[in-house]
Design an enzyme around this catalytic site. Structure first.
Site, PDB file in Angstrom:
ATOM      1  N   CYS A 163       0.081 -18.207  30.669  1.00 39.80           N
ATOM      2  CA  CYS A 163      -0.706 -19.423  30.878  1.00 39.80           C
ATOM      3  C   CYS A 163      -1.764 -19.279  31.974  1.00 39.80           C
ATOM      4  O   CYS A 163      -2.638 -20.132  32.111  1.00 39.80           O
ATOM      5  CB  CYS A 163       0.217 -20.590  31.210  1.00 39.80           C
ATOM      6  SG  CYS A 163       1.609 -20.715  30.068  1.00 39.80           S
ATOM      7  N   HIS A 303      -1.714 -27.556  37.309  1.00 37.96           N
ATOM      8  CA  HIS A 303      -1.165 -26.897  36.114  1.00 37.96           C
ATOM      9  C   HIS A 303      -0.426 -27.945  35.283  1.00 37.96           C
ATOM     10  O   HIS A 303      -0.614 -28.009  34.078  1.00 37.96           O
ATOM     11  CB  HIS A 303      -0.250 -25.749  36.541  1.00 37.96           C
ATOM     12  CG  HIS A 303       0.243 -24.919  35.419  1.00 37.96           C
ATOM     13  ND1 HIS A 303      -0.597 -24.291  34.531  1.00 37.96           N
ATOM     14  CD2 HIS A 303       1.507 -24.606  35.017  1.00 37.96           C
ATOM     15  CE1 HIS A 303       0.111 -23.616  33.635  1.00 37.96           C
ATOM     16  NE2 HIS A 303       1.397 -23.797  33.906  1.00 37.96           N
ATOM     17  N   GLU A 314       5.191 -27.290  41.568  1.00 42.01           N
ATOM     18  CA  GLU A 314       3.774 -27.330  41.929  1.00 42.01           C
ATOM     19  C   GLU A 314       3.498 -28.428  42.951  1.00 42.01           C
ATOM     20  O   GLU A 314       2.751 -28.217  43.920  1.00 42.01           O
ATOM     21  CB  GLU A 314       2.908 -27.546  40.683  1.00 42.01           C
ATOM     22  CG  GLU A 314       1.423 -27.578  41.015  1.00 42.01           C
ATOM     23  CD  GLU A 314       0.520 -27.672  39.802  1.00 42.01           C
ATOM     24  OE1 GLU A 314      -0.707 -27.467  39.956  1.00 42.01           O
ATOM     25  OE2 GLU A 314       1.036 -27.958  38.695  1.00 42.01           O
ATOM     26  N   LYS A 333      -3.484 -31.771  30.948  1.00 40.31           N
ATOM     27  CA  LYS A 333      -2.574 -31.424  29.845  1.00 40.31           C
ATOM     28  C   LYS A 333      -1.913 -32.667  29.259  1.00 40.31           C
ATOM     29  O   LYS A 333      -1.362 -32.605  28.157  1.00 40.31           O
ATOM     30  CB  LYS A 333      -1.521 -30.426  30.316  1.00 40.31           C
ATOM     31  CG  LYS A 333      -2.059 -29.023  30.574  1.00 40.31           C
ATOM     32  CD  LYS A 333      -0.932 -28.059  30.915  1.00 40.31           C
ATOM     33  CE  LYS A 333      -1.444 -26.657  31.194  1.00 40.31           C
ATOM     34  NZ  LYS A 333      -2.153 -26.551  32.488  1.00 40.31           N
ATOM     35  N   HIS A 338      -0.939 -28.121  26.122  1.00 43.78           N
ATOM     36  CA  HIS A 338      -0.994 -26.856  26.848  1.00 43.78           C
ATOM     37  C   HIS A 338      -1.604 -25.768  25.962  1.00 43.78           C
ATOM     38  O   HIS A 338      -1.011 -25.364  24.968  1.00 43.78           O
ATOM     39  CB  HIS A 338       0.411 -26.456  27.293  1.00 43.78           C
ATOM     40  CG  HIS A 338       0.453 -25.355  28.292  1.00 43.78           C
ATOM     41  ND1 HIS A 338      -0.661 -24.638  28.673  1.00 43.78           N
ATOM     42  CD2 HIS A 338       1.498 -24.826  29.003  1.00 43.78           C
ATOM     43  CE1 HIS A 338      -0.314 -23.719  29.563  1.00 43.78           C
ATOM     44  NE2 HIS A 338       0.985 -23.822  29.782  1.00 43.78           N
ATOM     45  N   PHE A 397       4.276 -17.806  32.583  1.00 42.49           N
ATOM     46  CA  PHE A 397       5.569 -17.145  32.420  1.00 42.49           C
ATOM     47  C   PHE A 397       5.456 -15.713  32.954  1.00 42.49           C
ATOM     48  O   PHE A 397       4.465 -15.022  32.728  1.00 42.49           O
ATOM     49  CB  PHE A 397       5.970 -17.091  30.949  1.00 42.49           C
ATOM     50  CG  PHE A 397       6.473 -18.396  30.381  1.00 42.49           C
ATOM     51  CD1 PHE A 397       6.718 -19.493  31.194  1.00 42.49           C
ATOM     52  CD2 PHE A 397       6.718 -18.522  29.020  1.00 42.49           C
ATOM     53  CE1 PHE A 397       7.186 -20.690  30.661  1.00 42.49           C
ATOM     54  CE2 PHE A 397       7.192 -19.707  28.478  1.00 42.49           C
ATOM     55  CZ  PHE A 397       7.427 -20.784  29.296  1.00 42.49           C
TER      56      PHE A 397
END
Length: 410
Positions: A163, A303, A314, A333, A338, A397
């Site tokens: 991502c 994010h 976050e 998002k 996403h 990830f």
């Protein structure tokens, strides 16, 4: 002496807008791109919703014959790149094309093609596999095709970091210009993996929202009832340019890229480091690179995936570094879903527009903000305020963290 880098063009194809202005206006107005999946039969799937690109038309951008030799993610990327080049006003016939490069990314690549050709292998044998299979599949084919289509002979490669992919691409392009290896870079990312195996795989990880009866309200970062992210697709491309080169040709300078930071969590395959430790260091590195202080940052495009663990980590990182009283954050998002490898690019575009216009897009679907999150997450409606500089965060990830700072150009 590092050279200054500015933004002179942008192109976007997203679930809630097929060009930058439509994407921006819909994001400011809180318009979601979520709905039931139409790209395949979702019978027996735990999650049946996604943020698909609607009414995508590559006519006027791609040769029809060549388009048939591209996966959907490549088509999206090439059209967004063409939009960005047109938006920049670059006259490529007058430019030194050896000084213009391309760095873009896709987290997964041609999954549509992979699934289709695997079916062909099983049903018709290896002799019937499409001869373009490999070049339709590999993620780096997008920067390759962009360079071929426009004759761009500068640095050319693709990035892959889940991502964080397209943010790594933009950060690399930024530094390529800073250190003099090119004067102009096309950068960004694209993704299109709303396919059976992808949705099935993320379902198996329990990563996707299963709020199938209410797709528009399914992506809900920072809300107590968040239950996973909603898959999205699309592309964002940006023209980065060395300041003096842009001024010399009379370019319309949109904003300036001020700093880039990146770190690794070294913690877990999918979960962030406790307290968002890696995310905090990523933002600190970007601040150090930009020579700005925490007080200079007014806004963060988070994010903010809508996952229970990720959002908390976050926000802990942001709160630790910036405090909770002044900084504002929001997650686009909540509207786009996403885009995986394409997420950082479209969010960089929204951050750039926010810095230009002194207004930040909302986080929609915040009905009951998680009490553990003490920040102003710009719930449900856009907020107007002075944005001197902002950060775009993307985390992937594998523990990949990136932060990019955009500031007003002066």
């Amino acid at each position: 002496m590092k050279r200054r880098v500015v933004i002179t063009g942008m192109g976007a194809i997203t679930p809630n807008g097929n060009n930058v202005e439509e994407f921006w206006q819909n994001s400011i107005n809180g318009v979601s791109g979520a709905g039931q999946i139409t790209l395949f039969d979702t019978t027996n799937f735990a999650s049946t919703i996604a943020c698909e690109v609607k009414n995508f038309n590559h006519e006027g951008y791609l040769d029809k014959k060549e388009a048939r030799r591209m996966d959907r993610f490549t088509q999206l990327g090439l059209v967004a790149a063409d939009m960005a080049i047109r938006d920049s006003g670059l006259d490529l016939e007058k430019e030194d094309l050896t000084r213009i490069g391309v760095v873009t990314g896709s987290g997964i690549g041609g999954m549509n093609t992979f699934e289709e050709q695997h079916k062909t292998l099983l049903s018709r044998g290896p002799g019937r596999i499409n001869p373009f299979f490999i070049v339709m599949l590999i993620p780096d084919i997008v920067p390759g095709r962009i360079s071929i289509q426009h004759g761009l002979k500068g640095p050319n490669y693709g990035t892959v970091s889940a991502c964080a992919t397209s943010s790594h691409a933009i950060g690399d392009a930024f530094r390529i210009i800073q250190y003099g290896d090119a004067d102009v870079m096309v950068s960004g990312g694209c993704e299109s993996v709303i396919t059976p195996i992808s949705i099935g795989g993320f379902n198996a990880m329990k990563a996707l929202s299963t709020r199938n009866d209410d797709p528009i309200r399914a992506s809900r970062p920072f809300d107590t009832e968040r239950d996973g992210f909603v898959m999205g697709e699309g592309a964002g491309m940006i023209i980065l340019e060395e300041l003096e080169h842009a001024k010399k040709r009379g370019a319309n300078i949109l904003a300036e890229v001020a700093g880039f930071g990146m770190t690794g969590d070294a913690h877990h395959l999918t979960a962030p480091a406790p307290g968002g430790e890696g995310a905090r260091r990523s933002m600190e590195n970007a601040l150090r690179d930009s020579k700005l202080n925490t007080d200079d940052i007014d806004y963060i495009n988070a994010h903010g995936t809508s996952t229970p663990v990720g959002d908390i980590a976050e926000c802990e990182a942001v709160s630790t570094l910036f405090g909770t009283d002044r900084i504002r954050i929001s997650s686009s998002k909540s509207m786009t879903g996403h885009l995986l490898g394409g997420a950082g690019a479209i969010e960089f575009i929204l951050l750039s527009k926010a810095v230009q216009n002194d207004v930040a897009n909302p986080t929609i679907n915040v009905e009951n903000q998680d009490p553990a999150i003490k920040l102003n997450v710009i719930p449900n409606e856009a907020q107007e305020f002075k944005i001197r500089a902002g950060i775009s965060n993307t985390f992937g990830f594998g523990g990949h963290n990136t932060s990019i700072i955009v500031k007003k150009y002066s």
